[in-house]
Write an enzyme that holds these catalytic residues in place. Structure first.
Site, PDB file in Angstrom:
ATOM      1  N   ARG A 136      31.793  72.791  12.454  1.00  0.00           N
ATOM      2  CA  ARG A 136      31.783  72.468  13.884  1.00  0.00           C
ATOM      3  C   ARG A 136      30.374  72.237  14.437  1.00  0.00           C
ATOM      4  O   ARG A 136      30.209  71.592  15.460  1.00  0.00           O
ATOM      5  CB  ARG A 136      32.355  73.653  14.672  1.00  0.00           C
ATOM      6  CG  ARG A 136      33.839  73.773  14.691  1.00  0.00           C
ATOM      7  CD  ARG A 136      34.391  72.844  15.745  1.00  0.00           C
ATOM      8  NE  ARG A 136      35.794  72.627  15.559  1.00  0.00           N
ATOM      9  CZ  ARG A 136      36.750  73.322  16.162  1.00  0.00           C
ATOM     10  NH1 ARG A 136      36.439  74.264  17.005  1.00  0.00           N
ATOM     11  NH2 ARG A 136      37.999  73.034  15.930  1.00  0.00           N
ATOM     12  N   GLU A 182      31.056  77.960  17.935  1.00  0.00           N
ATOM     13  CA  GLU A 182      30.113  77.846  16.820  1.00  0.00           C
ATOM     14  C   GLU A 182      28.887  77.026  17.209  1.00  0.00           C
ATOM     15  O   GLU A 182      27.757  77.344  16.810  1.00  0.00           O
ATOM     16  CB  GLU A 182      30.803  77.220  15.606  1.00  0.00           C
ATOM     17  CG  GLU A 182      31.792  78.139  14.893  1.00  0.00           C
ATOM     18  CD  GLU A 182      33.144  78.275  15.589  1.00  0.00           C
ATOM     19  OE1 GLU A 182      33.413  77.485  16.527  1.00  0.00           O
ATOM     20  OE2 GLU A 182      33.943  79.148  15.206  1.00  0.00           O
ATOM     21  N   LYS A 223      50.041  90.662  22.184  1.00  0.00           N
ATOM     22  CA  LYS A 223      49.898  90.371  20.755  1.00  0.00           C
ATOM     23  C   LYS A 223      50.544  91.513  19.957  1.00  0.00           C
ATOM     24  O   LYS A 223      50.352  92.691  20.280  1.00  0.00           O
ATOM     25  CB  LYS A 223      48.410  90.225  20.411  1.00  0.00           C
ATOM     26  CG  LYS A 223      48.170  89.538  19.077  1.00  0.00           C
ATOM     27  CD  LYS A 223      46.765  88.978  18.964  1.00  0.00           C
ATOM     28  CE  LYS A 223      46.502  88.429  17.576  1.00  0.00           C
ATOM     29  NZ  LYS A 223      45.220  87.723  17.461  1.00  0.00           N
TER      30      LYS A 223
HETATM   31  C1  LIG Z   1      36.718  77.029  15.111  1.00  0.00           C
HETATM   32  C2  LIG Z   1      37.320  78.350  14.739  1.00  0.00           C
HETATM   33  N1  LIG Z   1      36.591  79.477  14.876  1.00  0.00           N
HETATM   34  C3  LIG Z   1      37.123  80.663  14.547  1.00  0.00           C
HETATM   35  C4  LIG Z   1      38.399  80.735  14.078  1.00  0.00           C
HETATM   36  C5  LIG Z   1      38.959  82.066  13.630  1.00  0.00           C
HETATM   37  N2  LIG Z   1      40.067  82.482  14.497  1.00  0.00           N
HETATM   38  C6  LIG Z   1      41.340  82.283  14.165  1.00  0.00           C
HETATM   39  S1  LIG Z   1      42.425  82.863  15.284  1.00  0.00           S
HETATM   40  C7  LIG Z   1      41.158  83.381  16.259  1.00  0.00           C
HETATM   41  C8  LIG Z   1      41.461  84.046  17.548  1.00  0.00           C
HETATM   42  C9  LIG Z   1      42.381  83.227  18.375  1.00  0.00           C
HETATM   43  O1  LIG Z   1      42.648  83.920  19.536  1.00  0.00           O
HETATM   44  P1  LIG Z   1      43.623  83.311  20.592  1.00  0.00           P
HETATM   45  O2  LIG Z   1      43.382  81.873  20.768  1.00  0.00           O
HETATM   46  O3  LIG Z   1      43.520  84.143  21.802  1.00  0.00           O
HETATM   47  O4  LIG Z   1      45.043  83.459  19.899  1.00  0.00           O
HETATM   48  P2  LIG Z   1      45.841  84.797  19.543  1.00  0.00           P
HETATM   49  O5  LIG Z   1      45.445  85.183  18.168  1.00  0.00           O
HETATM   50  O6  LIG Z   1      45.518  85.817  20.548  1.00  0.00           O
HETATM   51  O7  LIG Z   1      47.269  84.372  19.606  1.00  0.00           O
HETATM   52  C10 LIG Z   1      39.916  83.115  15.688  1.00  0.00           C
HETATM   53  C11 LIG Z   1      38.619  83.483  16.269  1.00  0.00           C
HETATM   54  C12 LIG Z   1      39.120  79.538  13.933  1.00  0.00           C
HETATM   55  N3  LIG Z   1      40.362  79.516  13.431  1.00  0.00           N
HETATM   56  N4  LIG Z   1      38.569  78.367  14.278  1.00  0.00           N
END
Ligand SMILES: Cc1ncc(C[n+]2csc(CCOP(=O)(O)OP(=O)(O)O)c2C)c(N)n1
Ligand SMILES: CC(=O)[C@@H](O)[C@H](O)COP(=O)(O)O
Ligand SMILES: [Mg+2]
Length: 585
Positions: free
Chosen positions: A363, A335, A247
């Site tokens: 959710r 969630e 990342k």
């Molecule tokens: C249902 C939900 N919960 C929380 C989030 C907040 N959120 C956005 S990106 C993220 C992390 C995503 O991590 P990953 O899938 O590993 O992708 P990366 O950012 O590492 O590319 C979170 C928790 C969200 N978008 N949707």
């Protein structure tokens, strides 16, 4: 001057004409372009930098937009947007009337599915794959790109579980960078770490789910990614490609501090250094008042626990995770689990503060009803990011919670108008309410610099009379009170901060209705079914005939832009409110 490779690409068609050995240069240019724009316009950075090579490879190998490419969450899709005809307008990303920060079907045919919330990509791609087959198209590819934190969300597993018993032409790509916004958590993360070390290949969890598993491969090695995708194109049925990326790749600071650079705000594009803004003399963020107050309360009350689904930094539960780690839980993007976990804890006498962004709480609706409210379990929900959140836009605005919560029996609903009220209701809730409570508060800063005052308990169901006037009364909820205070400073109107949407302060409402001819309700929740609706119901059931006007979020999805711009557009800023209220005087 010679055109850069990136300048020559107005669609993936152009990209497919490049020679493979030109692609690393394109990757460099794409990365630099993303850094330059995000440095000044802000937005999500680290995730898009991490998938630059993967993005190029996907559009190079697959025939997009016929082949359907679905990005989970979509915060990593900046490179995708730039390569699919939006380079010239990318500087408008997330701004009012500009392009959306996430893939959006209305914006481009290349955005196969609208996203913003996590863990939806596998179900959507599977749905499309099944649809293609039923339509007799056996040559279309369906690709879901999902991160290591998002694949741990329950819905992603539901999608995998279904896909594994189909012969759908589906490719799931796991973009594994071992971090979400904060470090990924849970047993699956440990499993993936072991797979990367090569210790767990033989009992591969994805193979056990009937996927053809490939990888792990280096997601920054363009040649390797392209050759693997070319090979997978010819393999039918559900396939899983495990790709390892970093990342923030390509910007030193972003690789080093991946949490900060998830969405860093403005920074110096050349050095990568953040522009620090002075926070002296500013009121605190609501999230920090939550984070610091829960620590303060938990130090005195050993039954208090804190829960966040994957948002320790965003919710500021990280303060408690640092100070009292044994009682603070990051459960990952989960969630539904977070809510029922809180219910279980409450059933055993703990006092759970379950902090979930308003939009992500959508959710867990059944869990709130079935696992918490029906059993009258005293879970304390803290719904952060309620109301309009700004640049994340329609997928993230927390403008439905009052409507979806208000119909649930046994649930108290409170919205603080400032930080002091947030602290005091948290204090009150942990004293023991014998029923659940939802406390909703907005993104960003409040208004009180000296917020850390001694706790005072709040009597449930009591409003606060803020200004006495004649004939017209404004009833506001939450921090909308600040807009109203500004709007009516020179008007002879009453202003009541109702504080509780449920139970309403009925004695006070009777007085207000008997003494005012016009009532205006103001909220930053959907007008449909929200706070104003509660007042309409109260008036109808008591046969009051006063004129009631309800102001709030209109019945359409609100776009992205600064919160102040959006409020102005929908008439909820102080100036518009003054004009509106004055028209009844
Ligand atoms: C249902 C939900 N919960 C929380 C989030 C907040 N959120 C956005 S990106 C993220 C992390 C995503 O991590 P990953 O899938 O590993 O992708 P990366 O950012 O590492 O590319 C979170 C928790 C969200 N978008 N949707
Ligand atoms: C993509 C996503 O869902 C998160 O990164 C979100 O943008 C965080 O919002 P806050 O900036 O309000 O924490
Ligand atoms: Mg990740």
């Amino acid at each position: 001057m010679e055109k850069s490779l990136l300048d020559q690409i107005s669609s993936p068609e152009d990209l497919r004409h490049l020679k493979p050995d030109e692609l690393p240069k394109l990757a460099q240019e794409l990365r630099a372009f993303i850094i330059n724009i995000v440095a000044t316009k802000e937005g999500h950075l680290g995730a898009s930098l991490g998938v630059v090579e993967l993005t190029i490879a996907l559009h190079y190998v697959f025939n997009t937009p016929k082949d359907q490419l679905i990005w989970d969450v979509g915060h990593q899709a900046y490179g995708h947007k730039i390569l699919t005809g939006r380079k010239a307008i990318f500087h408008t990303n997330r701004q009012l009337d500009g392009i959306c920060g996430f893939p959006n079907r209305e914006e481009s045919v290349y955005d196969a599915f609208g996203v913003g919330h996590a863990s939806t990509s596998i179900s959507a791609a599977l749905g499309m794959a099944i649809a293609s087959k039923l339509k007799g198209d056996f040559n279309q590819h369906h690709i879901a790109v999902i991160g290591d934190a998002s694949i741990a969300g329950g819905m992603a597993f539901e999608g995998l579980n279904h896909a594994g018993v189909t012969d759908a032409n589906l490719l799931v790509i796991l973009n594994d960078n071992a971090i979400g916004i904060d470090p990924s958590v849970g047993a699956l993360k440990m499993y993936l770490t072991n797979v990367k070390k090569g210790t767990q290949k033989q009992d591969n969890i994805f193979e056990a789910l009937n996927f053809n598993y490939f990888g792990p491969i280096d997601g920054h090695d363009l040649r390797a990614v392209i050759s693997e995708l070319e090979r997978l194109k010819d393999i039918k049925g559900p396939k899983f490609l495990h790709v390892i990326t970093t990342k923030g790749k390509g910007l030193k600071q972003a690789e080093k501090d991946q949490v900060k650079y998830h969405a860093p705000g403005k920074f110096n594009a050349k050095t990568g250094d953040l522009f620090e803004t002075s926070t002296l003399e500013q009121a605190p963020k609501y999230q920090d008042v939550f984070g610091k107050t829960i620590v303060e309360l938990a130090k005195k009350n050993a039954r208090i626990v804190g829960i966040t689904p994957a948002m320790p930094t965003g919710s500021s539960l990280k303060f408690m995770m640092t100070e009292i780690p044994q009682r603070a839980f990051d459960v990952g993007i989960a969630e539904q689990h977070a809510v029922t976990l809180a219910a279980g804890m409450a059933a055993q006498g703990l006092i759970p503060f379950c902090n979930i962004y308003s939009t992500f709480m959508q959710r867990a609706y059944d869990q709130v009803i079935h696992d918490v409210a029906l059993q009258k379990l005293p879970v304390i929900f803290c719904l952060d990011r309620a109301g309009l959140v700004g640049e994340d836009g329609a997928t993230h605005h927390g403008t439905f919670d009052l409507s979806y919560l208000r119909s649930i029996p046994n649930l108290i609903i409170f919205a603080p108008r400032n930080e002091i009220e947030l602290r005091n209701i948290m204090f009150t809730a942990q004293l023991g309410l014998n029923q659940p409570i939802a406390i909703r508060y907005p993104r960003g800063r409040g208004v009180t610099i000296d917020w850390k005052r001694p706790f005072e308990s709040i009597e449930i169901g009591t409003a606060a009379f803020l200004k006495k006037g004649t004939n017209l009364a404004v009833l506001s909820i939450g921090n909308m009170a600040q807009h109203v205070t500004g709007a009516i400073s020179n008007l002879d109107v009453s202003h009541i901060d109702m504080r509780f949407v449920k139970p309403l302060d009925e004695p006070l409402l009777h007085t207000v209705f008997k003494t005012h001819k016009t009532i205006i309700t103001i909220e930053d929740n959907s007008i449909k079914g929200g706070f104003g609706s509660a007042i309409l119901e109260f008036a109808a059931s008591n046969n009051y005939t006063s004129s009631i006007k309800t102001l709030g979020i209109p019945d359409h999805f609100i776009e992205h832009g600064k919160v102040s711009e959006l409020h102005k557009r929908i008439g909820l800023d102080a100036q518009s409110l003054t004009a509106y209220i004055s028209s009844f005087l």
